[in-house]
Design a protein around this motif. Structure first.
Motif, PDB file in Angstrom:
ATOM      1  N   VAL A 141      80.232  42.640  16.220  1.00  0.00           N
ATOM      2  CA  VAL A 141      80.194  44.326  16.225  1.00  0.00           C
ATOM      3  C   VAL A 141      79.401  44.622  14.821  1.00  0.00           C
ATOM      4  CG1 VAL A 141      81.589  46.297  16.124  1.00  0.00           C
ATOM      5  CG2 VAL A 141      82.206  44.349  17.504  1.00  0.00           C
ATOM      6  N   PRO A 142      79.535  44.340  13.632  1.00  0.00           N
ATOM      7  CA  PRO A 142      79.079  44.877  12.613  1.00  0.00           C
ATOM      8  C   PRO A 142      77.577  45.085  12.637  1.00  0.00           C
ATOM      9  CG  PRO A 142      80.653  43.766  11.972  1.00  0.00           C
ATOM     10  CD  PRO A 142      80.456  43.243  13.173  1.00  0.00           C
ATOM     11  N   ALA A 143      77.047  43.960  13.425  1.00  0.00           N
ATOM     12  CA  ALA A 143      75.473  43.653  13.250  1.00  0.00           C
ATOM     13  C   ALA A 143      74.884  44.408  14.816  1.00  0.00           C
ATOM     14  CB  ALA A 143      75.070  42.547  13.315  1.00  0.00           C
ATOM     15  N   LEU A 144      75.674  44.662  15.687  1.00  0.00           N
ATOM     16  CA  LEU A 144      75.040  44.920  16.970  1.00  0.00           C
ATOM     17  C   LEU A 144      74.240  46.322  17.130  1.00  0.00           C
ATOM     18  CD1 LEU A 144      75.113  44.907  20.042  1.00  0.00           C
ATOM     19  CD2 LEU A 144      77.106  45.995  20.403  1.00  0.00           C
ATOM     20  N   ALA A 145      74.830  47.211  16.392  1.00  0.00           N
ATOM     21  CA  ALA A 145      73.976  48.475  16.160  1.00  0.00           C
ATOM     22  C   ALA A 145      72.691  48.201  15.595  1.00  0.00           C
ATOM     23  CB  ALA A 145      74.833  49.534  15.440  1.00  0.00           C
ATOM     24  N   LEU A 146      72.452  47.234  14.809  1.00  0.00           N
ATOM     25  CA  LEU A 146      71.101  46.922  14.141  1.00  0.00           C
ATOM     26  C   LEU A 146      70.355  46.301  14.981  1.00  0.00           C
ATOM     27  CD1 LEU A 146      72.247  45.621  10.660  1.00  0.00           C
ATOM     28  CD2 LEU A 146      71.327  47.868  11.089  1.00  0.00           C
ATOM     29  N   TYR A 147      71.000  45.532  15.958  1.00  0.00           N
ATOM     30  CA  TYR A 147      69.923  44.591  16.969  1.00  0.00           C
ATOM     31  C   TYR A 147      69.676  45.880  17.884  1.00  0.00           C
ATOM     32  CZ  TYR A 147      71.386  40.097  15.200  1.00  0.00           C
ATOM     33  OH  TYR A 147      71.612  39.117  14.225  1.00  0.00           O
ATOM     34  N   GLU A 148      70.588  46.914  18.351  1.00  0.00           N
ATOM     35  CA  GLU A 148      70.188  47.796  19.328  1.00  0.00           C
ATOM     36  C   GLU A 148      69.005  48.604  18.943  1.00  0.00           C
ATOM     37  OE1 GLU A 148      74.563  48.354  21.860  1.00  0.00           O
ATOM     38  OE2 GLU A 148      74.018  49.191  19.882  1.00  0.00           O
ATOM     39  N   ASP A 149      69.138  49.101  17.517  1.00  0.00           N
ATOM     40  CA  ASP A 149      68.080  50.021  17.082  1.00  0.00           C
ATOM     41  C   ASP A 149      66.838  49.423  16.839  1.00  0.00           C
ATOM     42  OD1 ASP A 149      67.573  52.425  15.550  1.00  0.00           O
ATOM     43  OD2 ASP A 149      67.225  51.137  13.730  1.00  0.00           O
ATOM     44  N   VAL A 150      66.883  48.130  16.297  1.00  0.00           N
ATOM     45  CA  VAL A 150      65.360  47.450  16.177  1.00  0.00           C
ATOM     46  C   VAL A 150      64.767  47.287  17.379  1.00  0.00           C
ATOM     47  CG1 VAL A 150      64.187  45.590  15.264  1.00  0.00           C
ATOM     48  CG2 VAL A 150      65.995  46.821  13.874  1.00  0.00           C
ATOM     49  N   LEU A 151      65.511  46.604  18.345  1.00  0.00           N
ATOM     50  CA  LEU A 151      64.933  46.088  19.710  1.00  0.00           C
ATOM     51  C   LEU A 151      64.878  47.053  20.553  1.00  0.00           C
ATOM     52  CD1 LEU A 151      66.955  42.559  19.943  1.00  0.00           C
ATOM     53  CD2 LEU A 151      64.732  43.026  18.986  1.00  0.00           C
ATOM     54  N   GLY A 152      65.530  48.204  20.438  1.00  0.00           N
ATOM     55  CA  GLY A 152      65.499  49.302  21.620  1.00  0.00           C
ATOM     56  C   GLY A 152      63.919  49.652  21.899  1.00  0.00           C
ATOM     57  N   ALA A 153      63.200  49.877  20.897  1.00  0.00           N
ATOM     58  CA  ALA A 153      61.816  50.415  21.158  1.00  0.00           C
ATOM     59  C   ALA A 153      61.162  49.605  22.135  1.00  0.00           C
ATOM     60  CB  ALA A 153      61.054  50.451  19.902  1.00  0.00           C
ATOM     61  N   ASP A 154      61.243  48.134  22.066  1.00  0.00           N
ATOM     62  CA  ASP A 154      60.273  47.471  22.958  1.00  0.00           C
ATOM     63  C   ASP A 154      61.215  47.059  24.023  1.00  0.00           C
ATOM     64  OD1 ASP A 154      57.909  47.689  21.263  1.00  0.00           O
ATOM     65  OD2 ASP A 154      58.675  46.011  20.137  1.00  0.00           O
ATOM     66  N   TYR A 155      62.414  46.783  23.728  1.00  0.00           N
ATOM     67  CA  TYR A 155      63.257  46.398  24.839  1.00  0.00           C
ATOM     68  C   TYR A 155      64.308  47.262  25.112  1.00  0.00           C
ATOM     69  CZ  TYR A 155      60.983  42.123  23.520  1.00  0.00           C
ATOM     70  OH  TYR A 155      59.949  41.023  23.079  1.00  0.00           O
ATOM     71  N   PRO A 156      64.094  48.512  25.983  1.00  0.00           N
ATOM     72  CA  PRO A 156      64.882  49.662  26.385  1.00  0.00           C
ATOM     73  C   PRO A 156      66.280  48.965  27.044  1.00  0.00           C
ATOM     74  CG  PRO A 156      62.942  49.613  27.605  1.00  0.00           C
ATOM     75  CD  PRO A 156      62.659  48.453  26.792  1.00  0.00           C
ATOM     76  N   HIS A 157      66.176  48.184  27.818  1.00  0.00           N
ATOM     77  CA  HIS A 157      67.161  47.804  28.764  1.00  0.00           C
ATOM     78  C   HIS A 157      68.097  46.578  28.053  1.00  0.00           C
ATOM     79  CE1 HIS A 157      65.003  50.114  31.627  1.00  0.00           C
ATOM     80  NE2 HIS A 157      63.830  49.261  31.301  1.00  0.00           N
ATOM     81  N   HIS A 158      69.325  46.919  27.885  1.00  0.00           N
ATOM     82  CA  HIS A 158      70.100  45.660  27.312  1.00  0.00           C
ATOM     83  C   HIS A 158      71.424  45.509  27.659  1.00  0.00           C
ATOM     84  CE1 HIS A 158      71.732  48.333  24.175  1.00  0.00           C
ATOM     85  NE2 HIS A 158      72.559  47.353  24.165  1.00  0.00           N
ATOM     86  N   VAL A 159      72.242  44.527  27.604  1.00  0.00           N
ATOM     87  CA  VAL A 159      73.510  44.416  27.834  1.00  0.00           C
ATOM     88  C   VAL A 159      74.238  43.372  27.154  1.00  0.00           C
ATOM     89  CG1 VAL A 159      72.887  42.390  29.804  1.00  0.00           C
ATOM     90  CG2 VAL A 159      75.215  43.599  30.030  1.00  0.00           C
ATOM     91  N   VAL A 160      75.455  43.617  26.775  1.00  0.00           N
ATOM     92  CA  VAL A 160      76.001  42.841  25.879  1.00  0.00           C
ATOM     93  C   VAL A 160      77.610  42.381  26.389  1.00  0.00           C
ATOM     94  CG1 VAL A 160      77.123  42.392  23.537  1.00  0.00           C
ATOM     95  CG2 VAL A 160      74.708  43.684  23.696  1.00  0.00           C
ATOM     96  N   HIS A 161      78.006  41.337  26.458  1.00  0.00           N
ATOM     97  CA  HIS A 161      79.456  40.885  27.082  1.00  0.00           C
ATOM     98  C   HIS A 161      80.159  39.987  25.610  1.00  0.00           C
ATOM     99  CE1 HIS A 161      80.208  42.889  30.723  1.00  0.00           C
ATOM    100  NE2 HIS A 161      78.914  42.697  30.935  1.00  0.00           N
TER     101      HIS A 161
END
Length: 330
Positions: A141-161
């Motif tokens: 959880v502490p790192a999830l927001a960083l992955y979402e922020d950095v990858l979001g520009a090129d990878y707009p679709h994501h899912v986490v379970h």
């Protein structure tokens, strides 16, 4: 005239026969590894985890035979060479480095480590690989927001379970948790997901999984939870209705390990590349895998190290145009 007792000792044939015997035994271990029993300490799985390294042992035996000038040893070693080349020689062939046709996806797989000191830097490195899909494990959880922020520009679709996630350049039409929790594990353990990705070549069922760890100790290999989880994941893939399937994950086992047979018996493995991914400091085995159905994993390679104890891997997956699209008949 050489004094008695001062000359070179006569060379015996025993070293040559010892080398030859070791070579034949090695050929048997590589070629007949499924015959090694797994009932005691999972010895069979342990041997299978390091089968590619048998090539190094053969090379060392060749050096011994050459130093000993043993013709018997050199001839006998042709057997393990032939067996090793038959089993692993194809992995040595280089990939072409570019997309082979219009139906190819590039996927990146990485256990990013829950202790990664630089999640943002890891995400940037993975994005730079240019994959269509990125699968991550140990996403805390502490790192999830960083992955979402950095990858979001090129990878707009994501899912986490749980602690596994998938980032995609293409829309995700369906997504759900895949239960691969061994019975003995606590209820909060969640390491599997399924998503249907709408690629330009048709729907692909993308699975991301992190199987339980194995341990090597005095009693051998402890892999029962991993094997149980692999069977559950294999059942999920077997029941998958979408024709094309790509499985990405830290499977904590090599594709030769019989513990992963519920997966490798129904999914294609990489045709080129060793891509040893663990441990990152001195990689000994590829336990980070990309497997596929109705598709070929034409090449797999490692990427530069990140802040994880695993190396990332990138694979080219070529979809079968006859079966990749649509859903299989029930």
């Amino acid at each position: 005239m050489t004094p008695v007792g001062r000359g070179r000792a006569p060379r015996t044939g025993r070293p040559g026969w010892v080398t030859a015997g070791l070579g034949v035994a090695l050929a048997g271990a590589v070629g007949l590894h499924r015959a090694i029993p797994n009932s005691l300490g999972r010895v069979g799985s342990l041997v299978e985890s390091f089968l590619p390294w048998a090539g190094v042992v053969v090379a060392l035996l060749f050096v011994v035979a050459l130093v000993r000038r043993s013709g018997v040893g050199l001839v006998a070693l042709l057997l393990p060479v032939a067996v090793w080349v038959q089993g692993f020689g194809g992995l040595l062939l280089p990939g072409d480095g570019v997309r082979s046709d219009a139906r190819e996806l590039v996927v990146v797989q990485h256990n990013v480590s829950d202790e990664n000191p630089d999640p943002a830097g890891t995400a940037r490195a993975l994005a730079a690989a240019g994959g269509d899909l990125i699968a991550l494990e140990e996403v805390v959880v502490p790192a999830l927001a960083l992955y979402e922020d950095v990858l979001g520009a090129d990878y707009p679709h994501h899912v986490v379970h749980g602690t596994v996630g998938l980032w995609s350049k293409y829309p995700i039409a369906e997504e759900r948790l895949v239960d691969i929790r061994p019975r003995a594990f606590e209820a909060g353990w969640s390491r599997g997901l399924r998503a249907v990705v709408r690629t330009p070549y048709g729907d692909v069922a993308a699975y991301v999984a992190h199987l339980p760890s194995v341990r090597v100790g005095a009693g051998g290999l402890t892999s029962s939870p991993r094997d149980e989880s692999a069977r559950m994941l294999g059942d999920a893939v077997r029941g998958e209705e979408v024709g094309a399937v790509i499985l990405m994950g830290d499977l904590n086992g090599t594709v030769d390990d019989r513990g992963l047979e519920p997966l490798t018996s129904q999914l294609n493995v990489a045709e080129r590349g060793f891509a040893f991914s663990f441990p990152a400091a001195f990689p000994l085995a590829r336990i980070d895998q990309v497997l596929a159905r109705s598709a070929d994993v034409s090449h797999i390679r490692t990427l530069p190290a990140t802040g994880s104890d695993h190396l990332p891997v990138a694979a080219r997956v070529t979809l079968d145009p006859l079966r990749a699209s649509g859903r299989l008949a029930p």
